[in-house]
Write a protein that holds these residues in place. Structure first.
Motif, PDB file in Angstrom:
ATOM      1  N   TRP A 186      -7.052   4.237  -1.636  1.00 47.01           N
ATOM      2  CA  TRP A 186      -6.701   3.257  -2.637  1.00 47.01           C
ATOM      3  C   TRP A 186      -7.931   2.532  -3.305  1.00 47.01           C
ATOM      4  CZ3 TRP A 186      -1.942   2.352  -1.909  1.00 47.01           C
ATOM      5  CH2 TRP A 186      -1.092   2.369  -1.168  1.00 47.01           C
ATOM      6  N   LEU A 187      -9.180   3.262  -3.057  1.00 46.16           N
ATOM      7  CA  LEU A 187     -10.424   2.652  -4.013  1.00 46.16           C
ATOM      8  C   LEU A 187      -9.467   3.761  -5.515  1.00 46.16           C
ATOM      9  CD1 LEU A 187     -13.016   1.894  -4.866  1.00 46.16           C
ATOM     10  CD2 LEU A 187     -13.836   4.122  -3.952  1.00 46.16           C
ATOM     11  N   ALA A 188      -9.302   5.136  -5.314  1.00 44.75           N
ATOM     12  CA  ALA A 188      -8.316   5.417  -6.100  1.00 44.75           C
ATOM     13  C   ALA A 188      -7.501   4.644  -6.937  1.00 44.75           C
ATOM     14  CB  ALA A 188      -7.738   6.776  -6.170  1.00 44.75           C
ATOM     15  N   ILE A 189      -6.133   4.647  -6.555  1.00 49.54           N
ATOM     16  CA  ILE A 189      -5.314   3.510  -6.845  1.00 49.54           C
ATOM     17  C   ILE A 189      -5.113   1.959  -7.011  1.00 49.54           C
ATOM     18  CG2 ILE A 189      -3.034   3.107  -5.939  1.00 49.54           C
ATOM     19  CD1 ILE A 189      -3.225   5.298  -4.136  1.00 49.54           C
ATOM     20  N   HIS A 190      -5.650   1.424  -5.907  1.00 47.65           N
ATOM     21  CA  HIS A 190      -5.879   0.005  -6.951  1.00 47.65           C
ATOM     22  C   HIS A 190      -6.730  -0.898  -7.619  1.00 47.65           C
ATOM     23  CE1 HIS A 190      -7.294  -4.510  -5.724  1.00 47.65           C
ATOM     24  NE2 HIS A 190      -8.643  -3.985  -4.734  1.00 47.65           N
ATOM     25  N   VAL A 191      -8.399  -0.303  -7.597  1.00 46.17           N
ATOM     26  CA  VAL A 191      -8.960  -0.357  -8.420  1.00 46.17           C
ATOM     27  C   VAL A 191      -8.713   0.603  -9.873  1.00 46.17           C
ATOM     28  CG1 VAL A 191     -11.448  -0.693  -9.299  1.00 46.17           C
ATOM     29  CG2 VAL A 191     -10.695  -0.214  -6.767  1.00 46.17           C
ATOM     30  N   THR A 192      -8.149   1.720  -9.886  1.00 46.65           N
ATOM     31  CA  THR A 192      -7.898   1.751 -11.157  1.00 46.65           C
ATOM     32  C   THR A 192      -6.987   1.477 -11.751  1.00 46.65           C
ATOM     33  OG1 THR A 192      -7.657   4.064 -10.376  1.00 46.65           O
ATOM     34  CG2 THR A 192      -6.793   3.933 -12.393  1.00 46.65           C
ATOM     35  N   ALA A 193      -5.780   0.836 -11.599  1.00 49.03           N
ATOM     36  CA  ALA A 193      -4.303  -0.706 -11.536  1.00 49.03           C
ATOM     37  C   ALA A 193      -5.523  -1.845 -11.944  1.00 49.03           C
ATOM     38  CB  ALA A 193      -4.048  -0.638 -10.294  1.00 49.03           C
ATOM     39  N   ALA A 194      -6.390  -1.679 -11.887  1.00 46.67           N
ATOM     40  CA  ALA A 194      -6.876  -3.024 -12.093  1.00 46.67           C
ATOM     41  C   ALA A 194      -7.848  -2.528 -13.129  1.00 46.67           C
ATOM     42  CB  ALA A 194      -8.203  -3.894 -10.685  1.00 46.67           C
ATOM     43  N   ILE A 195      -8.245  -2.126 -13.284  1.00 50.32           N
ATOM     44  CA  ILE A 195      -8.938  -1.606 -14.301  1.00 50.32           C
ATOM     45  C   ILE A 195      -8.247  -1.571 -15.549  1.00 50.32           C
ATOM     46  CG2 ILE A 195     -10.618   0.853 -15.869  1.00 50.32           C
ATOM     47  CD1 ILE A 195     -11.359   1.015 -12.989  1.00 50.32           C
ATOM     48  N   GLY A 255      -1.629  -3.288  -9.518  1.00 56.92           N
ATOM     49  CA  GLY A 255      -2.626  -3.254  -8.147  1.00 56.92           C
ATOM     50  C   GLY A 255      -3.142  -4.163  -7.109  1.00 56.92           C
ATOM     51  N   VAL A 256      -2.518  -5.895  -7.941  1.00 56.37           N
ATOM     52  CA  VAL A 256      -2.763  -6.880  -7.004  1.00 56.37           C
ATOM     53  C   VAL A 256      -1.474  -6.316  -5.435  1.00 56.37           C
ATOM     54  CG1 VAL A 256      -2.021  -9.112  -5.971  1.00 56.37           C
ATOM     55  CG2 VAL A 256      -2.697  -8.694  -8.145  1.00 56.37           C
ATOM     56  N   LEU A 257      -0.852  -5.401  -5.552  1.00 49.82           N
ATOM     57  CA  LEU A 257       0.288  -5.165  -4.285  1.00 49.82           C
ATOM     58  C   LEU A 257      -0.248  -4.185  -3.848  1.00 49.82           C
ATOM     59  CD1 LEU A 257       3.683  -4.936  -5.087  1.00 49.82           C
ATOM     60  CD2 LEU A 257       2.678  -3.664  -3.461  1.00 49.82           C
ATOM     61  N   CYS A 258      -1.267  -3.103  -4.407  1.00 47.52           N
ATOM     62  CA  CYS A 258      -1.990  -2.410  -3.482  1.00 47.52           C
ATOM     63  C   CYS A 258      -3.450  -2.855  -2.886  1.00 47.52           C
ATOM     64  CB  CYS A 258      -2.514  -0.768  -4.329  1.00 47.52           C
ATOM     65  SG  CYS A 258      -1.796   0.205  -5.276  1.00 47.52           S
ATOM     66  N   GLY A 259      -3.605  -3.719  -3.446  1.00 45.46           N
ATOM     67  CA  GLY A 259      -5.111  -4.754  -2.623  1.00 45.46           C
ATOM     68  C   GLY A 259      -4.683  -4.896  -1.785  1.00 45.46           C
ATOM     69  N   ALA A 260      -3.343  -5.841  -1.757  1.00 42.90           N
ATOM     70  CA  ALA A 260      -2.585  -6.085  -0.468  1.00 42.90           C
ATOM     71  C   ALA A 260      -2.073  -5.010   0.760  1.00 42.90           C
ATOM     72  CB  ALA A 260      -1.189  -6.686  -0.564  1.00 42.90           C
TER      73      ALA A 260
ATOM     74  N   VAL B 460       7.401  -8.236   4.062  1.00 46.14           N
ATOM     75  CA  VAL B 460       6.542  -8.570   2.847  1.00 46.14           C
ATOM     76  C   VAL B 460       6.700  -7.710   2.151  1.00 46.14           C
ATOM     77  CG1 VAL B 460       4.426  -9.551   2.301  1.00 46.14           C
ATOM     78  CG2 VAL B 460       5.455 -10.337   4.100  1.00 46.14           C
ATOM     79  N   LEU B 461       6.025  -6.854   2.888  1.00 44.62           N
ATOM     80  CA  LEU B 461       6.138  -5.174   1.354  1.00 44.62           C
ATOM     81  C   LEU B 461       7.229  -4.644   0.938  1.00 44.62           C
ATOM     82  CD1 LEU B 461       3.896  -3.038   0.613  1.00 44.62           C
ATOM     83  CD2 LEU B 461       4.554  -1.915   2.479  1.00 44.62           C
ATOM     84  N   GLY B 462       8.316  -4.767   1.767  1.00 41.14           N
ATOM     85  CA  GLY B 462       9.730  -4.468   1.015  1.00 41.14           C
ATOM     86  C   GLY B 462       9.524  -6.003   0.123  1.00 41.14           C
ATOM     87  N   PHE B 463       9.599  -6.540   0.283  1.00 42.44           N
ATOM     88  CA  PHE B 463      10.541  -7.380  -0.606  1.00 42.44           C
ATOM     89  C   PHE B 463       8.842  -7.063  -1.887  1.00 42.44           C
ATOM     90  CE2 PHE B 463      12.226  -9.963   2.620  1.00 42.44           C
ATOM     91  CZ  PHE B 463      13.463  -9.893   2.513  1.00 42.44           C
ATOM     92  N   ALA B 464       7.541  -7.351  -1.611  1.00 41.69           N
ATOM     93  CA  ALA B 464       7.198  -6.855  -2.858  1.00 41.69           C
ATOM     94  C   ALA B 464       7.006  -6.245  -4.366  1.00 41.69           C
ATOM     95  CB  ALA B 464       5.467  -6.672  -2.350  1.00 41.69           C
ATOM     96  N   VAL B 465       7.634  -4.349  -3.393  1.00 39.51           N
ATOM     97  CA  VAL B 465       7.942  -4.047  -4.495  1.00 39.51           C
ATOM     98  C   VAL B 465       8.863  -4.121  -4.629  1.00 39.51           C
ATOM     99  CG1 VAL B 465       8.967  -1.349  -3.542  1.00 39.51           C
ATOM    100  CG2 VAL B 465       7.009  -1.711  -2.426  1.00 39.51           C
ATOM    101  N   SER B 466      10.343  -4.902  -4.230  1.00 36.88           N
ATOM    102  CA  SER B 466      11.447  -4.991  -5.150  1.00 36.88           C
ATOM    103  C   SER B 466      10.954  -6.248  -6.459  1.00 36.88           C
ATOM    104  CB  SER B 466      12.476  -6.093  -4.135  1.00 36.88           C
ATOM    105  OG  SER B 466      12.585  -5.297  -2.446  1.00 36.88           O
ATOM    106  N   MET B 467      10.125  -7.001  -6.258  1.00 36.60           N
ATOM    107  CA  MET B 467       9.571  -7.999  -6.842  1.00 36.60           C
ATOM    108  C   MET B 467       9.148  -6.643  -7.993  1.00 36.60           C
ATOM    109  SD  MET B 467       6.601 -10.710  -5.654  1.00 36.60           S
ATOM    110  CE  MET B 467       5.375  -9.902  -7.162  1.00 36.60           C
ATOM    111  N   LEU B 468       7.814  -5.804  -7.827  1.00 34.56           N
ATOM    112  CA  LEU B 468       7.513  -4.636  -8.818  1.00 34.56           C
ATOM    113  C   LEU B 468       8.473  -4.131  -9.227  1.00 34.56           C
ATOM    114  CD1 LEU B 468       4.658  -4.210  -9.667  1.00 34.56           C
ATOM    115  CD2 LEU B 468       4.706  -2.366  -8.355  1.00 34.56           C
ATOM    116  N   VAL B 469      10.203  -3.439  -8.852  1.00 38.08           N
ATOM    117  CA  VAL B 469      10.394  -2.783  -9.345  1.00 38.08           C
ATOM    118  C   VAL B 469      11.314  -3.912 -10.501  1.00 38.08           C
ATOM    119  CG1 VAL B 469      12.724  -1.571  -9.063  1.00 38.08           C
ATOM    120  CG2 VAL B 469      10.923  -0.971  -7.397  1.00 38.08           C
ATOM    121  N   GLY B 470      11.876  -5.113 -10.168  1.00 45.65           N
ATOM    122  CA  GLY B 470      12.622  -6.157 -10.701  1.00 45.65           C
ATOM    123  C   GLY B 470      11.737  -6.263 -12.298  1.00 45.65           C
ATOM    124  N   LEU B 471      10.436  -6.082 -11.768  1.00 45.51           N
ATOM    125  CA  LEU B 471       9.694  -7.027 -13.032  1.00 45.51           C
ATOM    126  C   LEU B 471       9.455  -6.216 -13.842  1.00 45.51           C
ATOM    127  CD1 LEU B 471       7.431  -8.981 -13.701  1.00 45.51           C
ATOM    128  CD2 LEU B 471       6.381  -7.840 -12.619  1.00 45.51           C
TER     129      LEU B 471
END
Lengths: 335, 532
Positions: A186-195, A255-260, B460-471
């Motif tokens: 996730w370091l590669a994914i999350h931080v890359t997106a943030a960068i 990026g935020v989503l991957c962070g979560a 929450v994950l499912g909705f977050a992913v749909s949110m991203l797709v929609g965005l």
């Protein structure tokens, strides 16, 4: 994993050289920015005069509209032409230098990654290096789409050079492995997106600031009179801001989503209002405001530009204040 | 619309109330209000990052309040240390949600209507559109229209016969933009609701377990050192499972930087509990154990020095109590190991003879003079610097006390006093004035585990992913229209048979549409070269 000292040293050299080249490129762009102005103004004036003539005599709106698109009106005095050409030459050299600096910058990052055998964004120094590279790349892409804003490069390079200087001096750390909490794909994914997103956001941030300068000048010609003569029209600046933000925003969201997702695996919850998370959320909301403001009557233009500048300010705040001053779970990513 | 002036309207209280409600609703659901609320949300979230928060660090909150006097008190009263559950923060996001619903409902209706609607009629003068091209081609009108139809595959099209041999196609594309936009906003709503539901049924508990085969069972709140239940959790609904920690192995670089923490555990859950089956698992920092809807995390680790006390009567007691790391990089730890003297039944007497070994522990001892520090986190040369306290530990006082320290008030009262101060390496001992011997016997490792339960996080994950797709859809898809009109040539044009006009309009952002339009128009106007 052992650290390769030689590669890490080469990385440092590349970094310093890249920064230096950016500074030189900045000077070249500054020359274009200041001395190209005389010629540009004259050209503009001629173009306006010509448009008026065309509009009066022919009356064909289509031709007149096409006339504005031709970059160089034919009736220019030789001295103005020469002045434009000279300034443009400086600008083109600036772009070449910018590309060269970008390549060295990239090699600094790659070498650092090879030296530590991991993605080279495990601390603030590396993070800033990568964000600045992304900003330069974004700007080069913008230049391809809007070649006429080349002389604005000096304003984009200024924050880049400041960040690189801060990174290379105050925040520099020697190459080292990262601690267990950061050892995840996730370091590669999350931080890359943030960068990528943060680097891209730098460009609309600068463009929006220039928009505000230009706007203030248009409202009251006495304000920023010197600087504004050098700036392109508000529509161009607005379009650059919007187009870049619209691309960066989904990447930032990702990026935020991957962070979560990573936080759920590392800290036991996907969202816990850690200072970094909170400010990332605030930045997200501010950019959401920008997109809404641009679609709301009465908020377009100046207010929207302010919001975009605020968004970038929050991103920078999140980078420096949250990492260096407050104590949160992201603190280890600091110095 | 101003029905107040209309005949027969009487301003009765119910009507006024209705008008008030309607106007409030309209005001609340306007874009302006939504924008302001969005701003307020950003501003209101900020103090949570700047001020210490109860949910993250209670001691720091207390420290802040005591340092800032009335200002700290005021902030506390106003909920600035619990920002995300404060009234004002909740009010903002609830209003925002109402505003969002008010915006989404009419838009969804409009969206459904537009999905069935046909593209709009062709404007009379295509030359007025932002994008326009025209010319004469040699192919017939039918051929041009057929080419346009195939060129505009995937567009929603409709054809019109405008008389005098003039025919046109109007086409529209990019409906996914609005689809994405609605998905995005609905997903945000759903995400917030799932998040809120999660807060009801979640629980989280922390527990320290010795890494020597000790066991922990998720059987009740009492099993934990600390526990944070959701609003609807009273401790009876914990998912039953057990975890046994067999071994903990940290790996360090030569410089003492941690590389990896691994705990070898076994767990038993579900049907395994009745059959007594244990399954092995390697617990690591980014690799929680996921079983029966709960997650077990490796949060931290530390040391428990083992002390053996030989009392004057010859009896021995061995205690292994976890000490708390005070320096995360060198793992210098502090703690208190407490002993009850054996063979004394009178509580009064026993209380005067209780012992506590308190002080510092270093995994890699480094002495500067008599002062113990730790040179690194690796367990190579352990040593302790201890004060041995004797007297009443206050364990029977009814007050809870920390496992990591002694009750300082007992020292202040004089009920507990220091009888010895010594630095001990492994195996060394110290003898007290009454003949009691305290030996530093060994070191045990412990791990701190966290158990988390959140039934809605998958939603929450499912909705977050749909949110991203929609965005992505709503920002990158462009809604645009194109019209093609053909008319038979009147004869004035050289060699042409059909006059073709193409017009285009980007309904959202203009940028980027030009190229696509140019290509389409060029294709249609170059019929001859293409067909030949």
């Amino acid at each position: 994993m052992p650290i390769d000292e030689t590669l890490s040293r080469f990385s440092d050299w590349s970094y310093n050289t890249a920064t230096l080249i950016y500074v030189v490129a900045m000077m070249f762009f500054a020359v274009e920015q200041s001395f190209g102005r005389v010629g540009r103004l004259r050209a503009e004036r001629t173009a306006v005069r010509r448009r008026e003539l065309v509009g009066a005599s022919v009356g064909g709106s289509a031709e007149a509209a096409e006339g504005t698109d031709t970059p160089e009106p034919p009736s220019l005095t030789p001295s103005a032409k020469k002045s434009i050409a000279r300034a443009a030459r400086f600008g083109r050299m600036g772009v070449s230098l910018l590309v060269l600096g970008g390549l060295l910058h990239l090699s600094a990052l790659v070498l650092r990654g090879l030296a530590t055998s991991r993605v080279p964004w495990g601390n603030m120094y590396e993070y800033i290096m990568a964000v600045c590279l992304m900003a330069v790349i974004t700007w080069l892409v913008v230049l391809r789409k809007y070649p006429s804003v080349r002389h604005l490069s000096v304003f984009v390079l200024l924050p880049v050079v400041i960040l690189l200087f801060l990174g290379g001096t105050a925040l520099y750390v020697t190459a080292a492995p990262v601690q267990p909490a950061l050892q995840s794909y996730w370091l590669a994914i999350h931080v890359t997106a943030a960068i990528v997103a943060s680097g891209m956001f730098l460009v609309p941030g600068v463009a929006s600031m220039l928009y505000l300068v230009r706007d203030a000048h248009e409202a009251n010609p006495a304000r920023f009179a010197k600087l504004s003569g050098h700036l392109p029209g508000r529509e161009v600046l607005d379009r650059i801001s919007y187009r870049t933000t619209v691309l960066a925003f989904p990447i930032y969201t990702f990026g935020v989503l991957c962070g979560a997702i990573w936080a759920e695996a590392a800290w036991g919850r996907f969202w816990g209002w850690d200072p970094k998370e909170t400010v990332a959320f605030v930045a997200w909301v501010v950019y959401a405001c920008y997109l809404h403001a641009r679609a709301t009557a009465g908020w377009r233009g100046k207010p929207a530009a302010w919001v975009n500048v605020a968004g970038f300010a929050v991103i920078i705040f999140n980078l420096f204040f949250i990492n260096l001053v407050t104590a949160g779970l992201h603190s280890y990513a600091g110095v | 619309m101003t029905s107040e002036d209309g005949p027969g309207y009487r301003s009765t209280p119910p009507r006024r109330a209705l008008a008030l409600a309607r106007n409030t609703w309209r005001g609340l659901t306007s874009m302006r209000t939504a924008l302001i609320l969005l701003f307020l949300l950003a501003v209101a979230a900020m103090p949570g990052a700047m001020l210490p928060q109860r949910s993250l660090n209670e001691p720091k909150v207390q420290q802040y309040i005591s340092q800032h006097g009335w200002w700290g008190e005021l902030l506390d009263q106003l909920g600035f240390f619990t920002v995300y559950s404060s009234v004002w923060f909740s009010a903002i996001y609830l209003l925002l949600m109402v505003s969002l619903v008010g915006c989404l409902v009419p838009r969804s209706v409009e969206y459904l209507r537009s999905m069935r609607a046909r593209p709009v009629l062709t404007p009379r003068n295509l030359a007025r559109l932002p994008h326009h091209a025209g010319g004469t081609v040699t192919s017939s009108a039918d051929d041009v229209l057929a080419a346009a139809r195939s060129r505009l595959r995937g567009w929603r099209k409709t054809e019109h016969d405008e008389g005098d041999g003039r025919r046109s196609i109007s086409a529209e594309k990019g409906y996914l933009r609005e689809t994405g936009n609605l998905i995005f906003h609905f997903a945000i709503l759903a995400l917030i609701i799932s998040f809120a539901l999660g807060k009801m049924y979640t629980y989280e508990g922390q527990v320290i377990v010795h890494a020597d085969g000790s066991q922990f069972c998720n059987s009740g709140i009492y099993a934990y050192d600390s526990f944070q239940p959701g609003l609807r959790i009273d401790g009876t609904e914990l998912t039953p499972f057990c975890v046994k920690v067999n071994h903990f192995t940290p790996t360090y670089t030569p410089l003492g930087q941690p590389l990896r923490y691994t705990a070898d555990i076994e767990y038993s859950s579900g049907a395994d509990l009745t059959s007594g089956t244990w399954r092995p698992y390697q617990l690591e920092v980014n690799e929680p154990l996921r079983t029966v809807g709960d997650r077990v995390y490796l949060l931290g680790h530390g040391f428990s020095p083992v002390f053996t006390v030989t009392f004057p009567n010859g009896e021995t007691r061995t205690q292994t109590t976890q000490w708390q790391p005070v320096d995360p990089t060198t793992l210098l730890s502090s703690g208190a190991t407490k002993f009850d003297p054996p063979g004394i039944s009178d509580p009064e007497k026993r209380r005067n003879k209780q012992l506590a070994v308190t002080g510092l522990f270093a995994p890699t001892a480094a002495f500067s003079g008599k002062i113990l520090t730790s040179a690194g986190p690796v367990l190579t040369q352990p040593a302790v610097a201890v004060d041995i306290m004797r007297g009443d530990l206050g364990l029977d006082s009814g007050r809870g006390q920390s496992i990591f320290s002694i009750d300082r008030s007992m020292v202040a009262k004089g009920a507990l006093e220091r009888v010895e101060r010594e630095n001990l390496r492994l195996g060394q001992s110290v003898t007290l004035d009454d003949g009691t011997k305290v030996r530093f016997d060994g070191v045990q490792r412990w791990v701190s585990l966290q158990v988390s339960h959140d039934p809605t996080q998958v939603w929450v994950l499912g909705f977050a992913v749909s949110m991203l797709v929609g965005l992505v859809l709503s920002l990158l898809v462009k809604r645009r229209r194109v019209w093609v009109r053909v008319a038979p040539a009147t004869g004035g044009e050289a060699g042409g048979r059909t006059v073709v006009e193409v017009g285009g309009l980007a309904r959202t952002d203009q940028a980027g549409y030009g190229d696509e339009f140019e290509n389409t128009a060029a294709d249609l106007l170059d019929q001859d070269t293409r067909s030949s």
